[in-house]
Design an enzyme around this catalytic site. Sequence first.
Site, short mmCIF file in Angstrom:
data_model
loop_
_atom_site.label_atom_id
_atom_site.label_comp_id
_atom_site.label_asym_id
_atom_site.label_seq_id
_atom_site.Cartn_x
_atom_site.Cartn_y
_atom_site.Cartn_z
N PRO A 1 11.26 -0.91 9.79
CA PRO A 1 11.62 -1.29 9.07
C PRO A 1 12.86 -2.13 8.46
CG PRO A 1 9.60 -2.69 10.18
CD PRO A 1 10.12 -1.17 9.94
N VAL B 1 0.78 -1.19 0.01
CA VAL B 1 0.10 -0.29 -0.13
C VAL B 1 0.77 1.66 0.34
CG1 VAL B 1 -1.38 1.23 1.21
CG2 VAL B 1 -1.92 -0.64 1.05
N MET C 1 8.28 -15.88 -25.65
CA MET C 1 9.11 -15.72 -25.39
C MET C 1 10.43 -15.77 -25.72
SD MET C 1 6.34 -16.62 -22.01
CE MET C 1 5.25 -17.78 -23.40
N GLY D 1 -1.20 -9.89 -18.66
CA GLY D 1 -0.97 -9.73 -19.81
C GLY D 1 -1.37 -10.53 -21.30
N GLY D 2 -1.20 -9.39 -22.39
CA GLY D 2 -2.47 -10.19 -23.68
C GLY D 2 -3.69 -10.64 -23.71
N ASP D 3 -4.09 -12.19 -23.93
CA ASP D 3 -5.12 -11.95 -23.24
C ASP D 3 -5.08 -13.97 -22.46
OD1 ASP D 3 -7.44 -12.79 -25.42
OD2 ASP D 3 -6.96 -14.59 -24.50
N PRO E 1 -1.57 -5.76 -24.35
CA PRO E 1 -0.32 -5.16 -24.02
C PRO E 1 1.12 -4.50 -23.69
CG PRO E 1 -1.15 -4.34 -26.44
CD PRO E 1 -1.89 -4.91 -25.20
N LYS F 1 6.38 -13.36 -13.34
CA LYS F 1 7.24 -14.61 -13.81
C LYS F 1 8.24 -13.56 -14.82
CE LYS F 1 3.89 -18.51 -13.90
NZ LYS F 1 3.16 -19.07 -14.52
N ASP G 1 0.17 -10.65 -12.93
CA ASP G 1 1.01 -10.65 -13.60
C ASP G 1 2.17 -9.29 -13.77
OD1 ASP G 1 0.47 -13.35 -14.25
OD2 ASP G 1 0.15 -12.98 -16.11
#
Length: 440
Positions: free
Chosen positions: A44, A24, A329, A253-255, A177, A222, A200
């Site tokens: 801390p 937050v 990827m 992300g994307g579809d 995208p 990831k 993501d």
Amino acid sequence: MSGPFLLGLSLSGRRVVAVGGGPVTARRVADLLAEGAVVEVVAPQLCPALAALLSHDTTLSWTPRRYAGAPHLDGAFLVHTATGDAEVDRQVAADAEARHTFCVSAGDGAAGSAQVPARAAVPTPAGEVRVAVHAGGDPRRAASIRTDLAGHLTGGVVDLRARRPHGGWVALVGAGPGDEQLLTRRATTLLAAADVVVADRLVPQAVLARLPEAVRVVDVGKQPHHHPVPQQEINRILVEEALRGHGVVRLKGGDPYVLGRGGEERAACETAGVAVEVVPGITSAVSVPAAAGIPVTHRGLARGFTVVTGHEELPGLPTGTDHTLVVLMGVAGLRETAARLVAAGRPAGCPVGIVERGWTTEQRVTLGTLADIADRAEQVGVTSPAVVVVGDVVTLAHGWADQVGGAEASDAAALDERAGGPLDAPTAARLARLAAHAVA
């Protein structure tokens, strides 16, 4: 009870103290830094998002200790507290009040002397318009109305009705995208109604930054060769949160259904009896090449395309350069992928484009051929996220003629040399098509 008096604060160059080191605080500090504030965090420990801000912003400092009293607030123009400990937050608010310093208490808005409305910045042809909404202390309703107002300013319809919660549900939402303006209306509606957002790393960060502070964001992002939250654990989070009665948006992300494991997440929800909805997003497989001027199909150049992931063995694919191959990827295995495609029958002179961070301000395009794209990528330091496009359509990319295409089309001998021998019939035919396109 009357509501707060809404006004805009000029924070540029002014000291702000943020107590607490969690997500937050990270979201609020990012907003404060964007407004030019000089921020000190008292906590801390720092969450990863705050640590990342600290590493690259010189106007942010950190005092690594628990809140120890009013002296921490010396010289502060504004105080923000979000420690997760109600007693500490109350003490911070009381100390700020004694010093006549405005304080935002994220855990209990009524405890502080200031509140942050639900906000949105809407770009218009006449300049940026900022929208701020306060809805009587109901942050969810304020966020929903804020979203509708922002949509209205870009051509939508404002709905000022209060949203009433129903049973727990999950929505698998495609975030597109990278540009937040490419989200669908249904996506923004569900985000405005969510209790939990499971996100993501490639989703538009501005979307997350505008969520109400009461909304919990779970980062399951990831990175290449680093999957801190396994897919089974993501499935468990979605199901458990929904069974607790929460509205859950899985923002991807994307579809969700294009190499995104959306099918697995939907199946897990349905098996557990959780209501689940799928909201399509604009897939990066098509939209990121488009951001660089590359259509995946084009009359006279390509009539079809295939999307694959660079993490898997390449399946049997058409070898003609008039069939577009989109590799997601695929940066880490680029050299191996190029070699396999040539070995399978694609000419070494087949055009290749790599679009990094498409639809963001950091977008970069690297162009070449199967013969040299790996070398070119290494020279400029290509990194993920990136989309690799292989085929004749790459010659339509912005800058192709300057970077690669002009020399290729005008000097067949140079292509002979790169390809390691005389032009084969398919490559010669391809050059003929490109020349015809150039004339047209």
